[in-house]
Design an enzyme around this catalytic site. Structure first.
Site, PDB file in Angstrom:
ATOM      1  CB  CYS A 182     -91.355  -3.708 -71.742  1.00 54.57           C
ATOM      2  SG  CYS A 182     -91.756  -4.137 -70.025  1.00 54.57           S
ATOM      3  CG  ASP A 185     -97.094 -18.984 -79.438  1.00 57.58           C
ATOM      4  OD1 ASP A 185     -96.912 -18.545 -78.291  1.00 57.58           O
ATOM      5  OD2 ASP A 185     -98.099 -18.719 -80.122  1.00 57.58           O
TER       6      ASP A 185
END
Length: 600
Positions: free
Chosen positions: A346, A449
Site C-alpha cells: 500500500c 497494466d
C-alpha cells in the site's frame, strides 16, 4: 462526423469519425438529458440558469469565479480528500422493532430515539423508486419492510410486510453471506476478554530472544560476548506446538485469474460481478488489524464472503508483530477464508508513515516477525503482496523474495511499480519475470497494466504462476471473460447498463433497500463509474487493444448511452445512477478523488 481534435501523444487512438470536441460532446449529452428542454425554455425567458455546484477539497462549495491559474493548480487527484461521514437522508427513522414486526416491545421504551408510529413515518417517507423489490422477488421476504424504497411490492393495506412462502427461507442471508461479526465476539473484543494463546506463545519467543541478547552483551563495549544462540529471533517448532506445512489447508493458486483487493471499489457486490465474468480468486478489501481487534463493525464488514466466492481470502494491514499475529489468530478461529494476505504494497501516506504497507519492505526484521507469527497461528496459507520497492530506481523485491521463501509464505504477488511511481509509469514485467525465477517453487503472481487478453498473454510469457488484475477489472470487469476466451469483446452500452443494474441489485441486497442502503449503493456505484468511464468500446478504436495508461479523448459513441458512459463528469454519472436507483435526495453530495469533479 469530421475530426474536431487531433490525437495527442498518450491519448487512445479512436477512429476519426467518432472524435469530437469538448463543447460538442457536452452539448450532445445535454440535448438528450431529461428535463433539458424546460431548462432551455427557462434560459430563453431570462430566468437564471441552475448550474451544477462543485465542491472544493474541503467539501465546501467552490467560488463561482476563479482565476485560471488557481483552476489549473487545483486539477488532479484529491489526495487530501476529507473523510465523509455517513449522511442521513431521513428526518426520523423507524424503530427496528417495528420494521421487523417483533412481538415484544422496544427494548429502549420511551428513551428510544426512533419512531414507533408507522403512519407518522409514512407521511415523511420519500416516494418508492419502483414497483418491484429485488429482495422480495429473490428471497421471498424483504427484511426492510415498510422502510424499503420498493415497499409497495410487499406491504399490505394495513402496512404489514408480506412473505412469499414458496421462496422464503429464514436462514437465507446466513447461507449466501458468511463471516458476520458475532455480537458476543464484538462484546468480548471491546472488553479485551478474547484469548490469544497462540499469538502470546509466539510473542514470548521474540521477547525471550531480546532478553538473552541483552544479557549476553558486554556492559563495557555493548557488544555481544557470545555468539547468538538459536533461540534468538523467530519461533521454532520446540517453542510451541504448531501445524506442520502438510497439515495446513492447501490451495492451488497456479494459473488462476486473481481479482486484486481494491480499497473502496473492491466491495462484495463488485466481486460478485467479477465472479460472474470468470475471476478465479477474490480477496476482501484491505482491513486494518487494529480496528478488527477492537471489534469495529465497519471493518469486519470488509471480511464478508459471498457464497459465489469459492476461493476467497482477506487482506490485513498492520505494522507490528503483536497486533498482526493476534488478528490472524482471531480470524483463524472466527471466519471462513481460504487464505490470508499481508498488505506490504500500500503506497498511501496514512499507512506508509506508520510503517505499514510499503513501509514493511524497509523493516525486514518486523516483516519477518509478522510473517512467522501469523504463519504460526493460521490453518490456511499466508500470502504477501509487495511492490518493486519504495524509491523509483531502487528495486528491493528481488532481495526480499528469497527471504520470504524461508519465512514460509505460500504465494507472493508483485506489483511492477515502486511506491514513488504509483501509476505514472508502466509496470516493469521484465523485473517481475526475474523475481518469479527467484521465487520458485513458491508461486509468484504478476500485477500491473492488464487491460486486454493480449496483455495477459504477454504476462504469461514470463515465469509468473498467475495474474492479478486490479484497475483493468474496474475499467472493464468482463476482462476475465476476454482473457479466458482469448478475444476482444465489443460489448454494447445496453449490456454494460445490465452489468450496472446487477451491481445495483447486489448492492441493495448487501447494504439494504431502505433509503440509507439505496444511497450507499449509489455512492459505491459512482466510485466505480469514475473508472468505467475510461473504457473505450472496441468498435471505436483505431488500434486494438486499448492501453491502460492512454487517456480517452472526447468522442461520440454509437448511441446516446455509449456517449453518456464515456463522460468523465460526475453529473453524468449521477444521471446513470438515477436510471437504476431513482433520483438523488435533495441533500445528496458526492466527493470523488478528483478535485475538479464533485456533486452537491
Amino acid at each position: 462526423m469530421e475530426s474536431a481534435v487531433e490525437v495527442e501523444r498518450g491519448t487512445a487512438p479512436i477512429k476519426e469519425q467518432f472524435l469530437t470536441s469538448k463543447e460538442k460532446f457536452h452539448a450532445f449529452l445535454d440535448s438528450g438529458r431529461p428535463g433539458q428542454k424546460s431548462e432551455d425554455a427557462e434560459r430563453d425567458s431570462g430566468e437564471p440558469e441552475q448550474k451544477r455546484i462543485r465542491l472544493d477539497s474541503e467539501g465546501a462549495p467552490e467560488e463561482p469565479e476563479k482565476k485560471e491559474e488557481e483552476k489549473k493548480r487545483r486539477r488532479g487527484q484529491n489526495k487530501s480528500r476529507p473523510r465523509m461521514k455517513p449522511q442521513s437522508y431521513e428526518g426520523r427513522r423507524l424503530c427496528p422493532s417495528i420494521i421487523q414486526e417483533r412481538d415484544t416491545k422496544c427494548f429502549f421504551g420511551d428513551k428510544c430515539r426512533f419512531l414507533h408510529d408507522v403512519s407518522e413515518y409514512m407521511r415523511s417517507k420519500a416516494e418508492d423508486l419502483g414497483e418491484q423489490c429485488y429482495l422480495f422477488n429473490t428471497f421471498g421476504k424483504c427484511q426492510y419492510g415498510v422502510t424499503c424504497r420498493f415497499a409497495k411490492a410487499h406491504t399490505s393495506a394495513e402496512m404489514k410486510n408480506l412473505v412469499n412462502a414458496d421462496l422464503y427461507k429464514p436462514s437465507a442471508d446466513r447461507e449466501t453471506v458468511r463471516n458476520h461479526l458475532d455480537k458476543d465476539l464484538q462484546r468480548r473484543l471491546r472488553k479485551k476478554q478474547v484469548s490469544f494463546s497462540g499469538a502470546e506463545a509466539f510473542l514470548k519467543t521474540i521477547s525471550r530472544g531480546k532478553k538473552l541478547e541483552e544479557e549476553q552483551r558486554d556492559p563495557e563495549t555493548q557488544e555481544s560476548a557470545v555468539p547468538p544462540v538459536k533461540t534468538v529471533g523467530p519461533i521454532t517448532d520446540a517453542d510451541i506446538i504448531k501445524l506442520r506445512p502438510c497439515e495446513k489447508k492447501q490451495v492451488d493458486f497456479r494459473d488462476k485469474l486473481y481479482l486484486a483487493p481494491l480499497t473502496t471499489c473492491g466491495n462484495l457486490p463488485f466481486r460478485r460481478v467479477c465472479k460472474r465474468f470468470g475471476a478465479d480468486v477474490t480477496c476482501g478489501e484491505m482491513a486494518m488489524c487494529t480496528n478488527l481487534l477492537q471489534g469495529q463493525a465497519s471493518e469486519w464488514a470488509l471480511l464478508k464472503r459471498h457464497a459465489s466466492e469459492d476461493l476467497f481470502g482477506v487482506q490485513l494491514e498492520g505494522c507490528f508483530p503483536d497486533t498482526m499475529t493476534r488478528c490472524a489468530e482471531l480470524l483463524n478461529q472466527n471466519i471462513d477464508v481460504d487464505f490470508v494476505d499481508i498488505n506490504s504494497g500500500c503506497p498511501i501516506d496514512l499507512v506508509y508513515k506508520k510503517g505499514g504497507g510499503c513501509g514493511l519492505m524497509t523493516r525486514t526484521t518486523k516483516f519477518e516477525q509478522i510473517v512467522r507469527g501469523m504463519n504460526s497461528v493460521l490453518d490456511v496459507p499466508l500470502t504477501v503482496k509487495i511492490r518493486t520497492g519504495v524509491q523509483q530506481n531502487c528495486n528491493v523485491a528481488h532481495k526480499l523474495i528469497p527471504e520470504m521463501k524461508k519465512w514460509g509464505v505460500s504465494l507472493i504477488t508483485l506489483h511492477g511499480r515502486s511506491r514513488e511511481q504509483r501509476y505514472t509509469k508502466s509496470a516493469d514485467w521484465d523485473y517481475i519475470d526475474t523475481c518469479s525465477q527467484l521465487a520458485a517453487p513458491v508461486p509468484l503472481f504478476g500485477n500491473g497494466d492488464i487491460l486486454s487478453y493480449e496483455d495477459a498473454m504477454k504476462a504469461r510469457e514470463t515465469g509468473v504462476s498467475g495474474i492479478m488484475v486490479a484497475r483493468g477489472a474496474l475499467i472493464k470487469p468482463w476482462l476475465f471473460t476476454e482473457i479466458k476466451e482469448s478475444r476482444h469483446w465489443d460489448i454494447s452500452s445496453s449490456e454494460r447498463l445490465d452489468i450496472l443494474r446487477d451491481f445495483s441489485n447486489f448492492g441493495l441486497e448487501h447494504w439494504g433497500s431502505d433509503t440509507q442502503g439505496v444511497e450507499k449503493t449509489r455512492s459505491f456505484l459512482l466510485e466505480w463509474l469514475s473508472f468505467l468511464c475510461r473504457y473505450i468500446p472496441v468498435g471505436l478504436l483505431e488500434r486494438v487493444p486499448q492501453k491502460i495508461n492512454e487517456r480517452p479523448p472526447f468522442y461520440m459513441g454509437r448511441d446516446y448511452m455509449e456517449t453518456l458512459m464515456a463522460s468523465q463528469h460526475v453529473g453524468d454519472w449521477i444521471q446513470i445512477s438515477e436510471m437504476l436507483l431513482g433520483p438523488v435526495p435533495n441533500n445528496f453530495s458526492f466527493l470523488p478523488k478528483h478535485k475538479a469533479n464533485a456533486y452537491k
